[in-house]
Design a protein around this motif. Structure first.
Motif, short mmCIF file in Angstrom:
data_model
loop_
_atom_site.label_atom_id
_atom_site.label_comp_id
_atom_site.label_asym_id
_atom_site.label_seq_id
_atom_site.Cartn_x
_atom_site.Cartn_y
_atom_site.Cartn_z
N VAL A 1 0.84 -1.20 0.00
CA VAL A 1 0.00 0.00 0.00
C VAL A 1 0.87 1.24 0.00
CG1 VAL A 1 -1.56 1.39 1.43
CG2 VAL A 1 -2.04 -1.03 1.05
N ARG A 2 1.91 1.24 0.83
CA ARG A 2 2.81 2.40 0.89
C ARG A 2 3.54 2.57 -0.44
NH1 ARG A 2 7.03 2.50 4.93
NH2 ARG A 2 6.84 4.76 4.76
N TRP B 1 3.11 5.89 -2.74
CA TRP B 1 4.27 6.73 -3.04
C TRP B 1 4.51 6.86 -4.54
CZ3 TRP B 1 9.17 6.85 -5.22
CH2 TRP B 1 10.04 7.85 -4.75
N VAL B 2 4.44 5.74 -5.26
CA VAL B 2 4.74 5.75 -6.69
C VAL B 2 3.64 6.41 -7.50
CG1 VAL B 2 5.09 4.29 -8.73
CG2 VAL B 2 6.24 3.72 -6.58
N LEU B 3 2.38 6.08 -7.22
CA LEU B 3 1.28 6.55 -8.06
C LEU B 3 0.65 7.85 -7.59
CD1 LEU B 3 -0.63 3.24 -8.92
CD2 LEU B 3 1.37 4.26 -10.02
N PHE B 4 0.61 8.05 -6.28
CA PHE B 4 -0.15 9.20 -5.76
C PHE B 4 0.72 10.22 -5.02
CE2 PHE B 4 -3.41 5.61 -5.25
CZ PHE B 4 -3.81 5.73 -6.57
N GLU B 5 2.04 9.99 -5.03
CA GLU B 5 2.97 10.94 -4.41
C GLU B 5 2.66 11.16 -2.93
OE1 GLU B 5 2.71 14.45 -6.78
OE2 GLU B 5 3.37 13.46 -8.63
N ARG C 1 -0.99 9.77 -11.33
CA ARG C 1 -0.21 8.60 -11.73
C ARG C 1 0.73 8.93 -12.88
NH1 ARG C 1 -2.04 5.40 -16.12
NH2 ARG C 1 -3.75 6.38 -17.26
N PRO C 2 1.87 8.23 -12.97
CA PRO C 2 2.79 8.44 -14.09
C PRO C 2 2.09 8.14 -15.42
CG PRO C 2 3.88 7.23 -12.34
CD PRO C 2 2.42 7.31 -11.96
N SER C 3 2.29 9.00 -16.39
CA SER C 3 1.63 8.82 -17.69
C SER C 3 2.62 9.15 -18.80
CB SER C 3 0.40 9.72 -17.78
OG SER C 3 0.75 11.08 -17.58
N GLY C 4 2.11 9.21 -20.04
CA GLY C 4 2.97 9.44 -21.19
C GLY C 4 3.32 10.91 -21.36
N ARG C 5 3.98 11.20 -22.49
CA ARG C 5 4.40 12.55 -22.81
C ARG C 5 3.23 13.36 -23.37
NH1 ARG C 5 9.28 12.91 -20.21
NH2 ARG C 5 10.55 11.07 -20.66
N ALA D 1 8.03 1.76 -13.01
CA ALA D 1 9.13 0.87 -12.64
C ALA D 1 10.33 1.67 -12.12
CB ALA D 1 9.54 0.02 -13.84
N LYS D 2 10.60 2.81 -12.75
CA LYS D 2 11.73 3.65 -12.32
C LYS D 2 11.49 4.22 -10.93
CE LYS D 2 14.52 7.63 -13.79
NZ LYS D 2 14.71 8.66 -14.85
N ARG D 3 10.26 4.70 -10.67
CA ARG D 3 9.94 5.23 -9.35
C ARG D 3 9.94 4.12 -8.30
NH1 ARG D 3 7.99 10.05 -8.21
NH2 ARG D 3 6.57 9.23 -6.61
N ALA D 4 9.53 2.91 -8.70
CA ALA D 4 9.55 1.79 -7.75
C ALA D 4 10.97 1.47 -7.33
CB ALA D 4 8.89 0.57 -8.38
N ARG D 5 11.90 1.51 -8.27
CA ARG D 5 13.31 1.26 -7.93
C ARG D 5 13.80 2.30 -6.92
NH1 ARG D 5 13.74 -0.20 -13.48
NH2 ARG D 5 14.34 1.93 -14.08
#
Length: 262
Positions: A142-143, A147-151, A218-222, A251-255
């Motif tokens: 959940v955390r 963190w990754v999707l909702f900051e 959430r992270p999205s495209g350009r 994936a980059k934010r998850a790392r």
């Protein structure tokens, strides 16, 4: 403008999501689609002097190099390789489902369909990535998603639902509803059908309507993906590649999260 969405409300929505996504990821990971882990040894054992068995043994040996869950090649992959597999292989499928509203062009922007399906796909993949890192706790997943999707940097105690007034019975009921189409837990080699997978993904997406205001984070495209996505018919292409780009950012934010929190 409505009141800001609290971390507690986000957790209330995400805990059933994570608990239902877990079995779906497990079914995809642990299924043995080619029977590689159960048949190869026996086939090779019985192959001597039997032409047909010899052919089967050679086929099984070749399939062992295919990188799919349950294969010998999969077991030899490191964490980064497995994460890439989830993003690139499964991601192509979920991105196509997410991009489908692009056929409606700008009309799709009036509905939260794409954001809802997109965030469900990204959340599902984050659960898969967490599993490859050995993170199985619901609160930690959940955390990670928060963190990754909702900051959001959600407090561990809140993520556990460990505060007064949290509706544990409601969480259990919602989890059961979201996962009712999945194979029963504890059965090895249980198959996750396409229809069951699609229904579950849709339910997971709909469950996130409760935090619609968060989905835009959430992270999205350009920008050019978004511009192309606003066009009728060809918007499917723009949305598809936009979702693929979004998954790479996830994936980059998850790392980064694992580097800072593990």
């Amino acid at each position: 403008m409505g009141e800001p969405i609290s971390d507690r409300h986000v957790v209330k929505v995400l805990r059933p999501f994570v608990r239902a996504a877990g079995p779906m990821v497990d079914a995809l990971r642990e299924s043995d689609p080619f029977g590689l882990t159960t048949q190869t040894a026996q086939t090779a054992q019985n192959s001597e002097g039997d032409t047909e068995s010899t052919v089967r043994a050679r086929l099984a040996e070749a399939l062992k190099s295919v990188r799919v869950p349950g294969s010998v090649a999969w077991n030899a992959m490191d964490v980064d390789d497995r994460v890439d597999w989830w993003v690139n292989r499964v991601g192509r499928f979920t991105s196509l489902l997410t991009a489908a509203p692009g056929l409606l062009g700008a009309l799709a922007d009036r509905l939260p369909v794409q954001d809802t399906m997109g965030v469900a796909s990204q959340g599902l993949l984050l659960c898969a990535i967490a599993g490859e890192h050995g993170v199985t706790e619901v609160a930690e997943r959940v955390r990670l998603i928060g963190w990754v999707l909702f900051e959001r940097d959600i407090d561990p105690r809140i993520a556990e639902g460990g505060y007064e007034g949290y509706d544990v019975a409601g969480e259990n009921e919602r989890t059961a509803e979201l996962s009712e189409d999945l194979p029963e837990g504890g059965r090895r080699n249980s198959r996750l059908g396409v229809k069951a997978g699609a229904r579950t993904l849709w339910k997971l997406g709909r469950s996130l309507f409760a935090i619609t205001g968060e989905l835009e984070k959430r992270p999205s495209g350009r920008l050019y993906h978004q511009a192309l996505g606003a066009l009728p018919v060809v918007g499917l292409v723009g949305n598809y590649f936009g979702e693929r780009a979004g998954l790479r950012r996830v994936a980059k934010r998850a790392r980064t999260w694992f580097a800072e929190h593990r």
